[in-house]
Scaffold this motif. Structure first.
Motif, PDB file in Angstrom:
ATOM      1  N   PHE A  21       0.834  -1.195   0.000  1.00  0.00           N
ATOM      2  CA  PHE A  21       0.000   0.000   0.000  1.00  0.00           C
ATOM      3  C   PHE A  21       0.877   1.256   0.000  1.00  0.00           C
ATOM      4  CE2 PHE A  21      -3.847   2.160   2.204  1.00  0.00           C
ATOM      5  CZ  PHE A  21      -4.432   2.440   0.981  1.00  0.00           C
ATOM      6  N   THR A  22       1.950   1.201   0.783  1.00  0.00           N
ATOM      7  CA  THR A  22       2.895   2.312   0.829  1.00  0.00           C
ATOM      8  C   THR A  22       3.575   2.493  -0.529  1.00  0.00           C
ATOM      9  OG1 THR A  22       3.288   1.926   3.186  1.00  0.00           O
ATOM     10  CG2 THR A  22       4.931   3.214   2.014  1.00  0.00           C
ATOM     11  N   ALA A  23       3.965   1.381  -1.155  1.00  0.00           N
ATOM     12  CA  ALA A  23       4.594   1.449  -2.478  1.00  0.00           C
ATOM     13  C   ALA A  23       3.656   2.049  -3.510  1.00  0.00           C
ATOM     14  CB  ALA A  23       5.043   0.056  -2.915  1.00  0.00           C
ATOM     15  N   GLN A  24       2.378   1.685  -3.441  1.00  0.00           N
ATOM     16  CA  GLN A  24       1.394   2.239  -4.368  1.00  0.00           C
ATOM     17  C   GLN A  24       1.285   3.751  -4.199  1.00  0.00           C
ATOM     18  OE1 GLN A  24      -2.699   1.007  -3.702  1.00  0.00           O
ATOM     19  NE2 GLN A  24      -3.152   1.075  -5.890  1.00  0.00           N
ATOM     20  N   ALA A  25       1.305   4.213  -2.956  1.00  0.00           N
ATOM     21  CA  ALA A  25       1.227   5.645  -2.699  1.00  0.00           C
ATOM     22  C   ALA A  25       2.496   6.357  -3.159  1.00  0.00           C
ATOM     23  CB  ALA A  25       0.998   5.892  -1.208  1.00  0.00           C
ATOM     24  N   PHE A  80      -0.010  -7.659  -4.996  1.00  0.00           N
ATOM     25  CA  PHE A  80      -0.676  -6.737  -5.896  1.00  0.00           C
ATOM     26  C   PHE A  80       0.309  -5.880  -6.683  1.00  0.00           C
ATOM     27  CE2 PHE A  80      -3.900  -7.467  -2.596  1.00  0.00           C
ATOM     28  CZ  PHE A  80      -5.008  -7.763  -3.370  1.00  0.00           C
ATOM     29  N   THR A  81       1.397  -5.469  -6.034  1.00  0.00           N
ATOM     30  CA  THR A  81       2.315  -4.517  -6.657  1.00  0.00           C
ATOM     31  C   THR A  81       3.712  -4.708  -6.089  1.00  0.00           C
ATOM     32  OG1 THR A  81       2.631  -2.153  -7.138  1.00  0.00           O
ATOM     33  CG2 THR A  81       1.888  -2.713  -4.944  1.00  0.00           C
ATOM     34  N   PRO A  82       4.753  -4.461  -6.875  1.00  0.00           N
ATOM     35  CA  PRO A  82       6.119  -4.579  -6.338  1.00  0.00           C
ATOM     36  C   PRO A  82       6.429  -3.430  -5.388  1.00  0.00           C
ATOM     37  CG  PRO A  82       6.173  -3.754  -8.586  1.00  0.00           C
ATOM     38  CD  PRO A  82       4.746  -4.128  -8.304  1.00  0.00           C
ATOM     39  N   LEU A  83       7.355  -3.672  -4.473  1.00  0.00           N
ATOM     40  CA  LEU A  83       7.772  -2.621  -3.560  1.00  0.00           C
ATOM     41  C   LEU A  83       8.648  -1.611  -4.291  1.00  0.00           C
ATOM     42  CD1 LEU A  83       8.564  -4.481  -0.217  1.00  0.00           C
ATOM     43  CD2 LEU A  83       6.380  -3.715  -1.153  1.00  0.00           C
ATOM     44  N   GLY A  84       8.684  -0.415  -3.757  1.00  0.00           N
ATOM     45  CA  GLY A  84       9.492   0.644  -4.349  1.00  0.00           C
ATOM     46  C   GLY A  84      10.696   0.949  -3.482  1.00  0.00           C
ATOM     47  N   ALA A  85      10.682   2.138  -2.868  1.00  0.00           N
ATOM     48  CA  ALA A  85      11.832   2.603  -2.089  1.00  0.00           C
ATOM     49  C   ALA A  85      12.115   1.724  -0.877  1.00  0.00           C
ATOM     50  CB  ALA A  85      11.585   4.047  -1.643  1.00  0.00           C
TER      51      ALA A  85
END
Length: 355
Positions: A21-25, A80-85
């Motif tokens: 969820f944090t990565a999506q944001a 759902f989505t890959p992690l970012g930072a």
């Protein structure tokens, strides 16, 4: 730019959903995400949150970067989505204490580094990683381990969000210790964004608002993730029943026949949670009103939106000079805060705090 540096104790299903969820944001900071009640809370967007470390005992996670740790067999929440930072945040070893007592001990192997880990190591890591908020997401019933993390955070001056039913914010001595040290403590027992307790409490409040008299109620929950496996042990689930009862009493359930809590582990459900609830009340001329509901949700994403609010609320409370157990945001975010409120009042108090 303001930011919030977060560490998570327990790199499991809820942590994985929160990290996504944090990565999506972070990927699109200005987009209003479904399931996030407040795009900005105390001046912080979810995109301003960074996970800088996690703690665990699982040999399939310890020593790995966060993104790889979430591929461990015990993690069943949907990807759902890959992690970012946050993908390279380290997963550090934590002292075991009672973290794997009960059924979890049969499915999780302890990392060798755990044997040498100490509470002092946890406190030191919180300082070295400049952690603003520690999210405690350990298994229900791991009382010793949960309290160890709370003490380590207090030593480090790190705010705590207690997602577990272990009484920290409700424990007057613990809350006083945080208040005296000028450190924020939010808890206890995270509510799902729209889960069994939220829906059940709202139904009770609705019936009472129409002048009906509650006669009986129940809430039965089953699921297939490691949380439900752990809760299959009655010694581990006792605090969960207490926490849910606290939430329903805050909604208005008083001296009636009522029960609410985990009712079984069904492995093939994975991260799916099923809730079966009933509310029976008497109305005009003694006529009966009976509501039976079935709720189906994916358990871990349902927690992620609330954690997103809780970490920003904890940082905001600290920014405002508050400490100890902070009342205003807690009744909406937790099942068993020190002072519970009906759903509508809890929402109003939270939104007022968030603005």
């Amino acid at each position: 730019m303001k930011s919030i540096r977060v560490a998570i104790a327990g790199a499991g299903n809820c942590a994985w959903s929160f990290a996504q969820f944090t990565a999506q944001a972070q990927a699109d900071p200005d987009t209003r995400l479904p399931g996030l009640m407040c795009h900005t809370l105390g001046g912080y967007r979810l995109a301003d949150v960074t996970i800088v470390a996690a703690f665990d005992v699982d040999e399939a996670k310890v020593g790995l970067p966060l993104a790889e740790a979430f591929t461990a067999p015990a993690v069943s929440a949907t990807r759902f989505t890959p992690l970012g930072a946050d993908r390279d945040a380290p997963v550090l070893p934590a002292p075991l204490f009672d973290g794997l007592d009960g059924p979890l001990g049969a499915v999780v192997r302890t990392a060798p580094a755990v044997a040498d880990a100490t509470p002092e190591d946890v406190a030191k890591a919180l300082v070295e990683h400049e952690v603003d908020v520690l999210v405690i997401a350990l298994p229900t019933g791991a009382s010793q381990a949960i309290r160890m993390f709370a003490r380590a955070a207090l030593t480090a001056g790190t705010a705590v969000v207690n997602c577990t039913p272990e009484e920290l914010a409700r424990d007057e001595a613990v809350a006083r210790g945080f208040a005296d040290a000028g450190v924020v403590l939010l808890g206890d027992d995270l509510r799902s964004h729209l889960g069994a307790t939220c829906l059940h409490a709202a139904l009770i409040e609705l019936l009472l608002s129409r002048g009906l008299e509650l006669e009986s109620t129940y809430q039965l929950n089953v699921g297939g993730n490691t949380d439900f496996l752990n809760l299959a042990d009655t010694a581990r689930s006792a605090s969960k029943f207490t926490s849910k009862s606290n939430a329903l009493r805050a909604a208005g359930m008083t001296d009636v026949d009522g029960v609410a809590g985990p009712s079984g582990f069904i492995g093939h459900l994975g991260d799916t949670k099923l809730c079966f609830a009933n509310v029976t009340a008497s109305s005009v001329l003694g006529s009966e009103v009976r509501i039976d509901i079935k709720l189906t949700v994916e358990d871990s994403p349902n927690a992620a939106g609330v954690i997103a609010n809780a970490v920003r609320a904890a940082k905001t409370a600290g920014d405002r000079g508050l400490s100890g157990a902070v009342d205003a945001p807690s009744p909406l975010l937790f099942k068993s805060p020190p002072r519970g409120l009906p759903e509508s009042q809890a929402r109003a108090a939270f939104l007022d705090f968030a603005s």
